[in-house]
Design a protein around this motif. Structure first.
Motif, PDB file in Angstrom:
ATOM      1  N   VAL A 159       0.186   0.139 -18.401  1.00  0.00           N
ATOM      2  CA  VAL A 159      -0.306  -1.085 -17.770  1.00  0.00           C
ATOM      3  C   VAL A 159       0.853  -1.917 -17.237  1.00  0.00           C
ATOM      4  CG1 VAL A 159      -1.543  -3.249 -18.175  1.00  0.00           C
ATOM      5  CG2 VAL A 159      -2.402  -1.124 -19.169  1.00  0.00           C
ATOM      6  N   GLN A 160       1.908  -2.039 -18.030  1.00  0.00           N
ATOM      7  CA  GLN A 160       3.061  -2.823 -17.592  1.00  0.00           C
ATOM      8  C   GLN A 160       3.723  -2.208 -16.362  1.00  0.00           C
ATOM      9  OE1 GLN A 160       6.167  -3.070 -20.475  1.00  0.00           O
ATOM     10  NE2 GLN A 160       7.428  -4.464 -19.274  1.00  0.00           N
ATOM     11  N   ASN A 161       3.917  -0.900 -16.376  1.00  0.00           N
ATOM     12  CA  ASN A 161       4.550  -0.232 -15.245  1.00  0.00           C
ATOM     13  C   ASN A 161       3.696  -0.288 -13.987  1.00  0.00           C
ATOM     14  OD1 ASN A 161       6.721   0.477 -16.882  1.00  0.00           O
ATOM     15  ND2 ASN A 161       5.805   2.433 -17.466  1.00  0.00           N
ATOM     16  N   SER A 162       2.399  -0.454 -14.142  1.00  0.00           N
ATOM     17  CA  SER A 162       1.515  -0.496 -12.982  1.00  0.00           C
ATOM     18  C   SER A 162       1.425  -1.879 -12.362  1.00  0.00           C
ATOM     19  CB  SER A 162       0.104  -0.029 -13.373  1.00  0.00           C
ATOM     20  OG  SER A 162       0.130   1.280 -13.893  1.00  0.00           O
ATOM     21  N   PHE A 163       1.754  -2.925 -13.116  1.00  0.00           N
ATOM     22  CA  PHE A 163       1.532  -4.279 -12.631  1.00  0.00           C
ATOM     23  C   PHE A 163       2.791  -5.110 -12.448  1.00  0.00           C
ATOM     24  CE2 PHE A 163      -2.885  -3.634 -13.921  1.00  0.00           C
ATOM     25  CZ  PHE A 163      -3.563  -4.324 -12.921  1.00  0.00           C
TER      26      PHE A 163
ATOM     27  N   PHE B  94      -4.226 -11.688  -1.602  1.00  0.00           N
ATOM     28  CA  PHE B  94      -4.149 -11.552  -3.056  1.00  0.00           C
ATOM     29  C   PHE B  94      -5.152 -10.519  -3.563  1.00  0.00           C
ATOM     30  CE2 PHE B  94      -5.482 -12.720  -7.338  1.00  0.00           C
ATOM     31  CZ  PHE B  94      -4.264 -12.755  -7.996  1.00  0.00           C
ATOM     32  N   LEU B  95      -6.365 -10.528  -3.025  1.00  0.00           N
ATOM     33  CA  LEU B  95      -7.378  -9.575  -3.462  1.00  0.00           C
ATOM     34  C   LEU B  95      -6.975  -8.145  -3.109  1.00  0.00           C
ATOM     35  CD1 LEU B  95     -10.630 -11.546  -2.522  1.00  0.00           C
ATOM     36  CD2 LEU B  95      -9.505 -11.358  -4.752  1.00  0.00           C
ATOM     37  N   ILE B  96      -6.376  -7.959  -1.924  1.00  0.00           N
ATOM     38  CA  ILE B  96      -5.936  -6.616  -1.541  1.00  0.00           C
ATOM     39  C   ILE B  96      -4.816  -6.134  -2.456  1.00  0.00           C
ATOM     40  CG2 ILE B  96      -4.810  -5.294   0.291  1.00  0.00           C
ATOM     41  CD1 ILE B  96      -6.344  -6.923   2.309  1.00  0.00           C
ATOM     42  N   MET B  97      -3.861  -7.015  -2.757  1.00  0.00           N
ATOM     43  CA  MET B  97      -2.785  -6.632  -3.653  1.00  0.00           C
ATOM     44  C   MET B  97      -3.324  -6.322  -5.053  1.00  0.00           C
ATOM     45  SD  MET B  97       0.487  -9.014  -2.599  1.00  0.00           S
ATOM     46  CE  MET B  97      -0.385 -10.563  -2.374  1.00  0.00           C
ATOM     47  N   LEU B  98      -4.333  -7.056  -5.492  1.00  0.00           N
ATOM     48  CA  LEU B  98      -4.931  -6.786  -6.789  1.00  0.00           C
ATOM     49  C   LEU B  98      -5.641  -5.436  -6.803  1.00  0.00           C
ATOM     50  CD1 LEU B  98      -5.561  -7.815  -9.631  1.00  0.00           C
ATOM     51  CD2 LEU B  98      -7.589  -8.937  -8.702  1.00  0.00           C
ATOM     52  N   VAL B  99      -6.324  -5.103  -5.700  1.00  0.00           N
ATOM     53  CA  VAL B  99      -6.992  -3.800  -5.604  1.00  0.00           C
ATOM     54  C   VAL B  99      -5.959  -2.672  -5.641  1.00  0.00           C
ATOM     55  CG1 VAL B  99      -8.329  -2.304  -4.081  1.00  0.00           C
ATOM     56  CG2 VAL B  99      -9.041  -4.668  -4.447  1.00  0.00           C
ATOM     57  N   PHE B 100      -4.848  -2.842  -4.923  1.00  0.00           N
ATOM     58  CA  PHE B 100      -3.795  -1.832  -4.946  1.00  0.00           C
ATOM     59  C   PHE B 100      -3.260  -1.637  -6.365  1.00  0.00           C
ATOM     60  CE2 PHE B 100      -2.642  -2.551  -0.241  1.00  0.00           C
ATOM     61  CZ  PHE B 100      -3.462  -1.506   0.120  1.00  0.00           C
ATOM     62  N   ALA B 101      -3.066  -2.729  -7.076  1.00  0.00           N
ATOM     63  CA  ALA B 101      -2.558  -2.614  -8.443  1.00  0.00           C
ATOM     64  C   ALA B 101      -3.559  -1.907  -9.352  1.00  0.00           C
ATOM     65  CB  ALA B 101      -2.230  -3.997  -8.991  1.00  0.00           C
ATOM     66  N   LEU B 102      -4.835  -2.196  -9.178  1.00  0.00           N
ATOM     67  CA  LEU B 102      -5.849  -1.538  -9.996  1.00  0.00           C
ATOM     68  C   LEU B 102      -5.940  -0.048  -9.675  1.00  0.00           C
ATOM     69  CD1 LEU B 102      -8.685  -4.232  -9.952  1.00  0.00           C
ATOM     70  CD2 LEU B 102      -7.174  -3.635 -11.845  1.00  0.00           C
ATOM     71  N   VAL B 103      -5.822   0.313  -8.410  1.00  0.00           N
ATOM     72  CA  VAL B 103      -5.815   1.733  -8.040  1.00  0.00           C
ATOM     73  C   VAL B 103      -4.617   2.439  -8.668  1.00  0.00           C
ATOM     74  CG1 VAL B 103      -5.584   3.338  -6.110  1.00  0.00           C
ATOM     75  CG2 VAL B 103      -7.134   1.386  -5.928  1.00  0.00           C
ATOM     76  N   ASN B 104      -3.463   1.787  -8.591  1.00  0.00           N
ATOM     77  CA  ASN B 104      -2.271   2.370  -9.200  1.00  0.00           C
ATOM     78  C   ASN B 104      -2.440   2.522 -10.707  1.00  0.00           C
ATOM     79  OD1 ASN B 104       0.458   3.313  -9.081  1.00  0.00           O
ATOM     80  ND2 ASN B 104       1.125   1.349  -9.888  1.00  0.00           N
TER      81      ASN B 104
ATOM     82  N   LEU C 123       0.930   4.278  -2.780  1.00  0.00           N
ATOM     83  CA  LEU C 123       0.787   5.696  -2.443  1.00  0.00           C
ATOM     84  C   LEU C 123       1.995   6.500  -2.908  1.00  0.00           C
ATOM     85  CD1 LEU C 123      -0.715   5.470   1.154  1.00  0.00           C
ATOM     86  CD2 LEU C 123      -1.908   6.016  -0.970  1.00  0.00           C
ATOM     87  N   LEU C 124       3.171   5.918  -2.804  1.00  0.00           N
ATOM     88  CA  LEU C 124       4.377   6.601  -3.264  1.00  0.00           C
ATOM     89  C   LEU C 124       4.333   6.807  -4.768  1.00  0.00           C
ATOM     90  CD1 LEU C 124       7.147   7.663  -2.277  1.00  0.00           C
ATOM     91  CD2 LEU C 124       8.087   5.416  -2.837  1.00  0.00           C
ATOM     92  N   SER C 125       3.854   5.797  -5.500  1.00  0.00           N
ATOM     93  CA  SER C 125       3.739   5.926  -6.955  1.00  0.00           C
ATOM     94  C   SER C 125       2.702   6.978  -7.333  1.00  0.00           C
ATOM     95  CB  SER C 125       3.369   4.568  -7.554  1.00  0.00           C
ATOM     96  OG  SER C 125       3.141   4.669  -8.938  1.00  0.00           O
ATOM     97  N   ILE C 126       1.568   6.984  -6.630  1.00  0.00           N
ATOM     98  CA  ILE C 126       0.522   7.958  -6.935  1.00  0.00           C
ATOM     99  C   ILE C 126       0.996   9.379  -6.630  1.00  0.00           C
ATOM    100  CG2 ILE C 126      -1.792   8.735  -6.276  1.00  0.00           C
ATOM    101  CD1 ILE C 126      -2.541   5.828  -5.846  1.00  0.00           C
ATOM    102  N   SER C 127       1.703   9.543  -5.517  1.00  0.00           N
ATOM    103  CA  SER C 127       2.213  10.880  -5.195  1.00  0.00           C
ATOM    104  C   SER C 127       3.205  11.360  -6.239  1.00  0.00           C
ATOM    105  CB  SER C 127       2.867  10.871  -3.811  1.00  0.00           C
ATOM    106  OG  SER C 127       4.059  10.094  -3.824  1.00  0.00           O
ATOM    107  N   GLY C 128       4.005  10.412  -6.800  1.00  0.00           N
ATOM    108  CA  GLY C 128       4.912  10.806  -7.875  1.00  0.00           C
ATOM    109  C   GLY C 128       4.176  11.235  -9.127  1.00  0.00           C
TER     110      GLY C 128
ATOM    111  N   GLY D 224       0.804  -1.204   0.000  1.00  0.00           N
ATOM    112  CA  GLY D 224       0.000   0.000   0.000  1.00  0.00           C
ATOM    113  C   GLY D 224       0.842   1.262   0.000  1.00  0.00           C
ATOM    114  N   PHE D 225       1.937   1.242   0.758  1.00  0.00           N
ATOM    115  CA  PHE D 225       2.817   2.414   0.787  1.00  0.00           C
ATOM    116  C   PHE D 225       3.478   2.625  -0.575  1.00  0.00           C
ATOM    117  CE2 PHE D 225       7.104   4.152   1.404  1.00  0.00           C
ATOM    118  CZ  PHE D 225       6.774   5.391   1.923  1.00  0.00           C
ATOM    119  N   ILE D 226       3.880   1.542  -1.250  1.00  0.00           N
ATOM    120  CA  ILE D 226       4.481   1.679  -2.576  1.00  0.00           C
ATOM    121  C   ILE D 226       3.480   2.288  -3.556  1.00  0.00           C
ATOM    122  CG2 ILE D 226       5.426   0.394  -4.528  1.00  0.00           C
ATOM    123  CD1 ILE D 226       6.629  -1.564  -2.541  1.00  0.00           C
TER     124      ILE D 226
END
Length: 405
Positions: free
Chosen positions: A363-367, A326-336, A188-193, A184-186
């Protein structure tokens, strides 16, 4: 009591084989990055020397970003050691203060992380002295870049990472929840960038970077090659504000760990209403009825083993895909991915069309980073699942060859 706990925990960290495996691995990575011209990193290109003080500082800064994975092991291991070994009740009955207990564990894990970064710095120094490097790409050896990087970058960065992970581990009492917090922190860090990549938000971008890498880029964006080879940024302006801000946030995070700590096994839990379970209704049995058991013959041939393999594969796959982590990590990836696509319409204020290659790169950079984390996490989670759940003795008694699980 603080120093006794610090000494005990630090000794446990340093004598663990995993600590030295991680230290050697990161040291070799740092050695590889500086001992070959095939890798251009931290700005060591053109007229900028490979061992310039600023190049060393930026390289160490980038290694601190990747350090979150092994710092999570040290910090969570220190915070959860008593609960994993089922000695928490014994420890909490002793006259030990909360500050000594938490402070000793936290400081030991923080020092262990710093030792790994010291080994990384040693790998950088040794890699820069290899005889196959072009001498024209090297300058005189200088220790100022290492000292500046540790004082300005590594110490505050490691303090923030350790405080964040210690809070997650202390509050949840779960290594899994700690890793999810890292993901989750990663994100948020990507979104802030993404939100602060506009050139008009430079000061905001420098403050919102907990590792200081973006801040270094802003401070040195107009430097010449000669400045990169001989100078280091002064600790003032945006750089000083960034370091003070995240040092203060680190103190707040550790204070939250101190406030939320509970001397029990469960830690913080969300209160949920349990459904009422009705007792089963007993029916009188018919004594005259006879029970006919089917004839069963256990198979031990190759076909039976392949059936066992398929069943176990389906069971483990379903447990991963239906599991909450796994579902939480998938949600984080989709948000990113959502923020990446939503903010990809402009580059420095210039509108760009969403052509195919641009969308595929987004898509590649997000996943792709999520795939590494999933493989790393579940490689250990699936292998040691029965042991961590204390059911290995039962599963080991099953009529299965070792190659099937």
């Amino acid at each position: 009591m603080f120093f006794e706990i610090l000494h005990f925990e630090l000794r446990q960290q340093l004598k663990a084989p995993l600590f030295w495996i991680i230290a050697v691995a990161f040291g070799l990575i740092a050695f590889a990055l500086t001992s070959t011209d095939a890798v251009m990193i931290a700005g060591a290109s053109g007229n900028v020397l490979r061992n310039a003080p600023m190049v060393i500082a930026r390289l160490i800064n980038q290694l601190t970003v990747f350090s979150m994975l092994f710092v999570a092991i040290f910090v969570a291991g220190a915070a959860l050691r008593d609960f994993d070994h089922r000695t928490s009740e014994l420890i909490f009955t002793t006259p030990i203060g909360r500050g000594a207990y938490l402070g000793g564990r936290f400081t030991a894990s923080y020092l262990a992380a710093l030792v790994v970064m010291l080994i990384c710095a040693l790998g950088i120094a040794v890699g820069g002295m290899m005889p196959w490097i072009d001498p024209a790409r090297l300058g005189p050896a200088d220790w100022h870049g290492y000292a500046w990087a540790f004082g300005v970058i590594v110490l505050p960065d490691m303090l923030f990472i350790a405080a964040l992970l210690f809070l997650l581990a202390t509050a949840t009492r779960s290594l899994l929840a700690t890793y999810i917090g890292v993901i989750g922190f990663i994100v948020l860090l990507s979104i802030s960038g993404l939100l602060t990549r506009d050139v008009n938000n430079l000061f905001t971008a420098t403050l919102l970077d907990p590792f200081g890498g973006r801040t270094l880029g802003v401070v040195t964006r107009y430097w010449s090659s000669d400045q990169f080879n001989h100078q280091l940024p002064s600790l003032s302006g945006e750089l000083l504000a960034n370091r003070l801000l995240w040092a203060a946030i680190s103190a707040v995070l550790f204070g939250a760990s101190f406030a939320l700590f509970r001397a029990n096994r469960e830690g913080l839990r969300v209160a949920r209403r349990k459904p009422r379970i009705e007792p089963p209704t007993l029916r009188p049995s018919d004594a005259s009825a006879t029970l006919t058991l089917p004839r069963v013959q256990l198979g031990s041939d190759l076909r039976a083993k392949l059936v066992q393999l398929c069943k176990l594969f389906a069971f483990d796959t379903a447990s991963v895909l239906h599991g909450v982590p796994f579902l939480i990590m998938l949600v984080f990836a989709l948000v990113n991915l959502f923020f990446s696509l939503a903010l990809s319409g402009q580059i420095y204020g210039t509108a760009v069309y969403p052509v195919t290659h641009t969308v595929l790169e987004q898509v590649q950079n997000s996943f792709h980073w999520l795939l590494y984390i999933i493989v790393t996490f579940y490689a250990g989670e699936l292998v040691w699942r029965e042991r961590s759940q204390r059911s290995a003795e039962v599963t080991d008694a099953f009529p299965l060859p070792d190659w099937i699980p």
